[in-house]
Design an enzyme around this catalytic site. Sequence first.
Site, PDB file in Angstrom:
ATOM      1  N   LYS A  82      -3.666  37.557 -46.687  1.00 32.09           N
ATOM      2  CA  LYS A  82      -4.302  38.863 -46.517  1.00 32.09           C
ATOM      3  C   LYS A  82      -4.241  39.618 -47.827  1.00 32.09           C
ATOM      4  O   LYS A  82      -3.193  39.646 -48.480  1.00 32.09           O
ATOM      5  CB  LYS A  82      -3.571  39.678 -45.438  1.00 32.09           C
ATOM      6  CG  LYS A  82      -4.254  41.010 -45.132  1.00 32.09           C
ATOM      7  CD  LYS A  82      -5.422  40.768 -44.236  1.00 32.09           C
ATOM      8  CE  LYS A  82      -6.242  42.020 -43.983  1.00 32.09           C
ATOM      9  NZ  LYS A  82      -7.116  42.359 -45.115  1.00 32.09           N
ATOM     10  N   LYS A 106       5.118  42.853 -48.972  1.00 36.19           N
ATOM     11  CA  LYS A 106       4.706  44.030 -48.201  1.00 36.19           C
ATOM     12  C   LYS A 106       4.488  43.686 -46.732  1.00 36.19           C
ATOM     13  O   LYS A 106       4.980  44.383 -45.839  1.00 36.19           O
ATOM     14  CB  LYS A 106       3.429  44.623 -48.802  1.00 36.19           C
ATOM     15  CG  LYS A 106       2.945  45.905 -48.136  1.00 36.19           C
ATOM     16  CD  LYS A 106       1.615  46.373 -48.700  1.00 36.19           C
ATOM     17  CE  LYS A 106       1.700  46.711 -50.170  1.00 36.19           C
ATOM     18  NZ  LYS A 106       0.427  47.275 -50.686  1.00 36.19           N
ATOM     19  N   LYS A 118      -4.920  38.086 -53.004  1.00 34.07           N
ATOM     20  CA  LYS A 118      -5.661  39.129 -53.719  1.00 34.07           C
ATOM     21  C   LYS A 118      -6.843  38.482 -54.406  1.00 34.07           C
ATOM     22  O   LYS A 118      -6.782  37.329 -54.843  1.00 34.07           O
ATOM     23  CB  LYS A 118      -4.783  39.798 -54.780  1.00 34.07           C
ATOM     24  CG  LYS A 118      -5.232  41.209 -55.129  1.00 34.07           C
ATOM     25  CD  LYS A 118      -4.891  42.171 -53.995  1.00 34.07           C
ATOM     26  CE  LYS A 118      -5.156  43.612 -54.380  1.00 34.07           C
ATOM     27  NZ  LYS A 118      -4.704  44.544 -53.337  1.00 34.07           N
ATOM     28  N   THR A 202      -4.363  54.178 -45.793  1.00 33.55           N
ATOM     29  CA  THR A 202      -3.384  54.099 -46.873  1.00 33.55           C
ATOM     30  C   THR A 202      -2.851  55.484 -47.205  1.00 33.55           C
ATOM     31  O   THR A 202      -1.632  55.670 -47.368  1.00 33.55           O
ATOM     32  CB  THR A 202      -3.986  53.440 -48.120  1.00 33.55           C
ATOM     33  OG1 THR A 202      -4.555  52.186 -47.762  1.00 33.55           O
ATOM     34  CG2 THR A 202      -2.917  53.208 -49.170  1.00 33.55           C
ATOM     35  N   ASN A 233      -9.926  56.976 -52.575  1.00 31.54           N
ATOM     36  CA  ASN A 233      -9.689  56.743 -51.156  1.00 31.54           C
ATOM     37  C   ASN A 233      -8.251  57.018 -50.744  1.00 31.54           C
ATOM     38  O   ASN A 233      -7.991  57.557 -49.666  1.00 31.54           O
ATOM     39  CB  ASN A 233     -10.049  55.294 -50.794  1.00 31.54           C
ATOM     40  CG  ASN A 233     -11.539  55.043 -50.841  1.00 31.54           C
ATOM     41  OD1 ASN A 233     -12.335  55.979 -50.789  1.00 31.54           O
ATOM     42  ND2 ASN A 233     -11.927  53.779 -50.951  1.00 31.54           N
ATOM     43  N   SER A 362      -5.393  47.313 -41.392  1.00 29.55           N
ATOM     44  CA  SER A 362      -6.177  46.081 -41.525  1.00 29.55           C
ATOM     45  C   SER A 362      -5.714  45.048 -40.503  1.00 29.55           C
ATOM     46  O   SER A 362      -6.526  44.359 -39.879  1.00 29.55           O
ATOM     47  CB  SER A 362      -6.040  45.512 -42.938  1.00 29.55           C
ATOM     48  OG  SER A 362      -6.886  46.179 -43.839  1.00 29.55           O
TER      49      SER A 362
END
Length: 429
Positions: A82, A106, A118, A202, A233, A362
């Site tokens: 992810k 994380k 990523k 976030t 954002n 997510s």
Amino acid sequence: MISTSLQPLEAPSPAYICPLDQACSYLEAAGRELKLDQGLLEVLSHPRKVVTVSIPVKRDSGEIQILAGHRVQHCDVLGPYKGGTRYHPAVTLREVSALAMLMTWKCALLGIPYGGAKGGIALDPKRYSVGELERITRRYTSELIKDIGPSVDIPAPDMGTSAREMAWMMDTYSVNVGHAVPGVVTGKPLSIGGSRGREMATGRGVMIIVREALLDLGKSLADVRVVIQGFGNVGGAAALLLHQAGAKVIAVSTGGGGVYSETGLDIPALKAYAAENHRSVVGFPDAVPISNAELLTLPCDVLIPAALENQITEENVNQVQAKIVAEAANGPVTLMASQALEARGVTVLPDILANAGGVVVSYLEWVQGLSYVFWDEERVNREMEHLMVQAYRQVIKHSRTRQISLRLAAYTLGVGRVAQALTDRGLYP
């Protein structure tokens, strides 16, 4: 020291620390604290798969340009990969590798059954038309078609990308497999299976972690003085939510500079201004202009770096006057600067905890997509807050029990869970 090409630098430059070197330093520190076997650390220091693809794109002018796209899949011992996909001129394979590793820790810290990944393309999206960006995104997705999927690797938005790019990625993947697959990406529009609450997630997570840290110090958000570097954002959402909770946001900035008001900025008005001025806050009336460098050194209760990495370094750490630094960006405080702040009694809320709200929602979006049952925003926010507060409490307890920093506590929890899972699963063959 980890004896791989990913090992930390012996004497890093004080002006810039490579994100991958810093990520490996954190892994080493966690390994020492946990007394992990060196061989296990070697496994955890290497990404499982690194994919670099060539992306030919025809510009609107007819010119053919070749871009390089990356996708790094670090570790899937806990579940599918992810991680975000970023479009930014500074994207490099080493940066993407570092962010994939941090995503692994994380997810483990938050108790989410994911591994870290990523992706990114080195481009400035502002220099490309919408049509060009769509062609780039679709070609990038098609090149990765065998390496992504709802049970394999689930991309999400990141710097320079949004729900729009995720919609293109989902459509490209779905067309190739012959049916709609909403679970292949997260952060997509609501109309095609996105989750309510994702856009603010976030920033909301940052607000929650700051709130919890203040409570531990016997304070509340009401009238706390907050400074935020970055008004995109993440920073924009955090600013709005903190403002709504009663905090006094006295300064914010974007790439071209920032604005400051001793009495507090009108955040809703500032968001409206930025929306009409190419996302810039420069020139906002009834505020004093301030540079990004000056902003980081303002007297305040809470400083939130929500822009790029390496913003607080050994060069400026002694000028930082905040009592709490919440890492809304990835790696905005270097390891040595973080240690210097902690030595002065400053609370540093590490990135793998403070900015985890996005990956939490997510995950909730992915769960909804797989089940085809979608929740209202209240439930999404409630589920996210539960996981964020739970992780914060675990980090605080771990820090106090082991007498270590919050950063090391967060990393030992994340790395330790992945290491235990890898030990339990064993090595194949």
